[in-house]
Design a protein around this motif. Sequence first.
Motif, PDB file in Angstrom:
ATOM      1  N   GLU A  25       0.809  -1.213   0.000  1.00  0.00           N
ATOM      2  CA  GLU A  25       0.000   0.000   0.000  1.00  0.00           C
ATOM      3  C   GLU A  25       0.845   1.267   0.000  1.00  0.00           C
ATOM      4  O   GLU A  25       0.535   2.227  -0.717  1.00  0.00           O
ATOM      5  CB  GLU A  25      -0.922  -0.026   1.223  1.00  0.00           C
ATOM      6  N   ASP A  26       1.912   1.291   0.782  1.00  0.00           N
ATOM      7  CA  ASP A  26       2.733   2.502   0.845  1.00  0.00           C
ATOM      8  C   ASP A  26       3.452   2.787  -0.477  1.00  0.00           C
ATOM      9  O   ASP A  26       3.692   3.942  -0.821  1.00  0.00           O
ATOM     10  CB  ASP A  26       3.717   2.454   2.008  1.00  0.00           C
ATOM     11  N   GLN A  27       3.774   1.760  -1.239  1.00  0.00           N
ATOM     12  CA  GLN A  27       4.372   1.968  -2.567  1.00  0.00           C
ATOM     13  C   GLN A  27       3.371   2.672  -3.479  1.00  0.00           C
ATOM     14  O   GLN A  27       3.725   3.599  -4.204  1.00  0.00           O
ATOM     15  CB  GLN A  27       4.767   0.637  -3.202  1.00  0.00           C
ATOM     16  N   CYS A  32       1.131   7.787  -6.157  1.00  0.00           N
ATOM     17  CA  CYS A  32       0.030   8.731  -6.384  1.00  0.00           C
ATOM     18  C   CYS A  32      -0.263   9.490  -5.092  1.00  0.00           C
ATOM     19  O   CYS A  32      -1.263   9.222  -4.426  1.00  0.00           O
ATOM     20  CB  CYS A  32      -1.208   8.005  -6.891  1.00  0.00           C
ATOM     21  N   PRO A  33       0.589  10.440  -4.724  1.00  0.00           N
ATOM     22  CA  PRO A  33       0.435  11.124  -3.436  1.00  0.00           C
ATOM     23  C   PRO A  33      -0.846  11.944  -3.303  1.00  0.00           C
ATOM     24  O   PRO A  33      -1.349  12.111  -2.205  1.00  0.00           O
ATOM     25  CB  PRO A  33       1.672  12.020  -3.354  1.00  0.00           C
ATOM     26  N   GLY A  34      -1.401  12.431  -4.392  1.00  0.00           N
ATOM     27  CA  GLY A  34      -2.619  13.235  -4.311  1.00  0.00           C
ATOM     28  C   GLY A  34      -3.877  12.444  -4.562  1.00  0.00           C
ATOM     29  O   GLY A  34      -4.953  13.023  -4.738  1.00  0.00           O
ATOM     30  N   ASP A  35      -3.789  11.142  -4.564  1.00  0.00           N
ATOM     31  CA  ASP A  35      -4.912  10.276  -4.894  1.00  0.00           C
ATOM     32  C   ASP A  35      -5.092   9.231  -3.796  1.00  0.00           C
ATOM     33  O   ASP A  35      -4.187   8.996  -2.999  1.00  0.00           O
ATOM     34  CB  ASP A  35      -4.649   9.581  -6.233  1.00  0.00           C
ATOM     35  N   LYS A  36      -6.256   8.595  -3.752  1.00  0.00           N
ATOM     36  CA  LYS A  36      -6.492   7.513  -2.805  1.00  0.00           C
ATOM     37  C   LYS A  36      -5.987   6.205  -3.393  1.00  0.00           C
ATOM     38  O   LYS A  36      -5.958   6.031  -4.604  1.00  0.00           O
ATOM     39  CB  LYS A  36      -7.977   7.388  -2.497  1.00  0.00           C
ATOM     40  N   VAL A  37      -5.602   5.292  -2.513  1.00  0.00           N
ATOM     41  CA  VAL A  37      -5.158   3.961  -2.917  1.00  0.00           C
ATOM     42  C   VAL A  37      -6.320   2.994  -2.720  1.00  0.00           C
ATOM     43  O   VAL A  37      -7.019   3.054  -1.700  1.00  0.00           O
ATOM     44  CB  VAL A  37      -3.938   3.514  -2.086  1.00  0.00           C
ATOM     45  N   LEU A  54     -13.384  -6.455   1.866  1.00  0.00           N
ATOM     46  CA  LEU A  54     -12.459  -7.192   1.002  1.00  0.00           C
ATOM     47  C   LEU A  54     -11.223  -6.384   0.580  1.00  0.00           C
ATOM     48  O   LEU A  54     -10.479  -6.803  -0.295  1.00  0.00           O
ATOM     49  CB  LEU A  54     -13.204  -7.709  -0.229  1.00  0.00           C
ATOM     50  N   TYR A  55     -11.004  -5.243   1.226  1.00  0.00           N
ATOM     51  CA  TYR A  55      -9.806  -4.448   0.947  1.00  0.00           C
ATOM     52  C   TYR A  55      -8.572  -5.252   1.345  1.00  0.00           C
ATOM     53  O   TYR A  55      -8.488  -5.780   2.451  1.00  0.00           O
ATOM     54  CB  TYR A  55      -9.856  -3.133   1.727  1.00  0.00           C
ATOM     55  N   ALA A  56      -7.635  -5.375   0.418  1.00  0.00           N
ATOM     56  CA  ALA A  56      -6.362  -6.085   0.634  1.00  0.00           C
ATOM     57  C   ALA A  56      -6.559  -7.584   0.871  1.00  0.00           C
ATOM     58  O   ALA A  56      -5.744  -8.222   1.526  1.00  0.00           O
ATOM     59  CB  ALA A  56      -5.572  -5.458   1.770  1.00  0.00           C
ATOM     60  N   GLN A  57      -7.628  -8.153   0.346  1.00  0.00           N
ATOM     61  CA  GLN A  57      -7.901  -9.580   0.502  1.00  0.00           C
ATOM     62  C   GLN A  57      -7.798 -10.285  -0.843  1.00  0.00           C
ATOM     63  O   GLN A  57      -8.191  -9.739  -1.863  1.00  0.00           O
ATOM     64  CB  GLN A  57      -9.311  -9.803   1.069  1.00  0.00           C
ATOM     65  N   GLY A  58      -7.285 -11.484  -0.829  1.00  0.00           N
ATOM     66  CA  GLY A  58      -7.239 -12.313  -2.033  1.00  0.00           C
ATOM     67  C   GLY A  58      -5.881 -12.313  -2.706  1.00  0.00           C
ATOM     68  O   GLY A  58      -5.014 -11.495  -2.420  1.00  0.00           O
ATOM     69  N   PHE A  59      -5.728 -13.267  -3.620  1.00  0.00           N
ATOM     70  CA  PHE A  59      -4.455 -13.445  -4.312  1.00  0.00           C
ATOM     71  C   PHE A  59      -4.446 -12.817  -5.694  1.00  0.00           C
ATOM     72  O   PHE A  59      -3.403 -12.707  -6.320  1.00  0.00           O
ATOM     73  CB  PHE A  59      -4.136 -14.940  -4.437  1.00  0.00           C
ATOM     74  N   GLY A  61      -5.207  -9.719  -6.587  1.00  0.00           N
ATOM     75  CA  GLY A  61      -5.353  -8.274  -6.483  1.00  0.00           C
ATOM     76  C   GLY A  61      -4.044  -7.558  -6.275  1.00  0.00           C
ATOM     77  O   GLY A  61      -2.990  -8.172  -6.113  1.00  0.00           O
ATOM     78  N   SER A  62      -4.153  -6.230  -6.277  1.00  0.00           N
ATOM     79  CA  SER A  62      -2.991  -5.390  -6.094  1.00  0.00           C
ATOM     80  C   SER A  62      -3.455  -3.994  -5.693  1.00  0.00           C
ATOM     81  O   SER A  62      -4.604  -3.617  -5.939  1.00  0.00           O
ATOM     82  CB  SER A  62      -2.202  -5.325  -7.395  1.00  0.00           C
ATOM     83  N   TYR A  63      -2.558  -3.228  -5.086  1.00  0.00           N
ATOM     84  CA  TYR A  63      -2.852  -1.835  -4.749  1.00  0.00           C
ATOM     85  C   TYR A  63      -2.622  -0.969  -5.977  1.00  0.00           C
ATOM     86  O   TYR A  63      -1.609  -1.120  -6.671  1.00  0.00           O
ATOM     87  CB  TYR A  63      -1.946  -1.347  -3.617  1.00  0.00           C
ATOM     88  N   VAL A  64      -3.558  -0.069  -6.249  1.00  0.00           N
ATOM     89  CA  VAL A  64      -3.433   0.864  -7.368  1.00  0.00           C
ATOM     90  C   VAL A  64      -4.024   2.207  -6.955  1.00  0.00           C
ATOM     91  O   VAL A  64      -4.725   2.314  -5.945  1.00  0.00           O
ATOM     92  CB  VAL A  64      -4.163   0.356  -8.640  1.00  0.00           C
ATOM     93  N   CYS A  65      -3.765   3.229  -7.754  1.00  0.00           N
ATOM     94  CA  CYS A  65      -4.351   4.544  -7.537  1.00  0.00           C
ATOM     95  C   CYS A  65      -5.804   4.530  -7.996  1.00  0.00           C
ATOM     96  O   CYS A  65      -6.139   3.910  -9.009  1.00  0.00           O
ATOM     97  CB  CYS A  65      -3.594   5.604  -8.327  1.00  0.00           C
ATOM     98  N   LEU A  66      -6.663   5.210  -7.270  1.00  0.00           N
ATOM     99  CA  LEU A  66      -8.084   5.244  -7.599  1.00  0.00           C
ATOM    100  C   LEU A  66      -8.322   5.788  -9.005  1.00  0.00           C
ATOM    101  O   LEU A  66      -9.097   5.220  -9.770  1.00  0.00           O
ATOM    102  CB  LEU A  66      -8.843   6.096  -6.573  1.00  0.00           C
ATOM    103  N   SER A  67      -7.636   6.857  -9.360  1.00  0.00           N
ATOM    104  CA  SER A  67      -7.836   7.443 -10.694  1.00  0.00           C
ATOM    105  C   SER A  67      -7.422   6.484 -11.806  1.00  0.00           C
ATOM    106  O   SER A  67      -8.085   6.408 -12.842  1.00  0.00           O
ATOM    107  CB  SER A  67      -7.077   8.765 -10.823  1.00  0.00           C
TER     108      SER A  67
END
Length: 82
Positions: A25-27, A32-37, A54-59, A61-67
Amino acid sequence: MILAMLLGGLATEVSATPLTPFRYEDQAQRHCPGDKVVWLDFKKGVYYRKGQKLYAQGFDGSYVCLSEARDSLYRRSPLGLR
């Protein structure tokens, strides 16, 4: 032939935001510092905001910027916040 040239010209004007997935998540937040993850579930084609079950659940998936998730036509999860 003219129709092909017109359609070809239109295709070059369209550009999409590339989707940059992250393992942590921190990466993603640094990217995207001005956006939500959000947590993007590739298999389901939906993203989850922080606080959803289901946030951060499952195999799959990945963290990305909302935009970037929105621009890549992924949809918001209909599940509510916990």
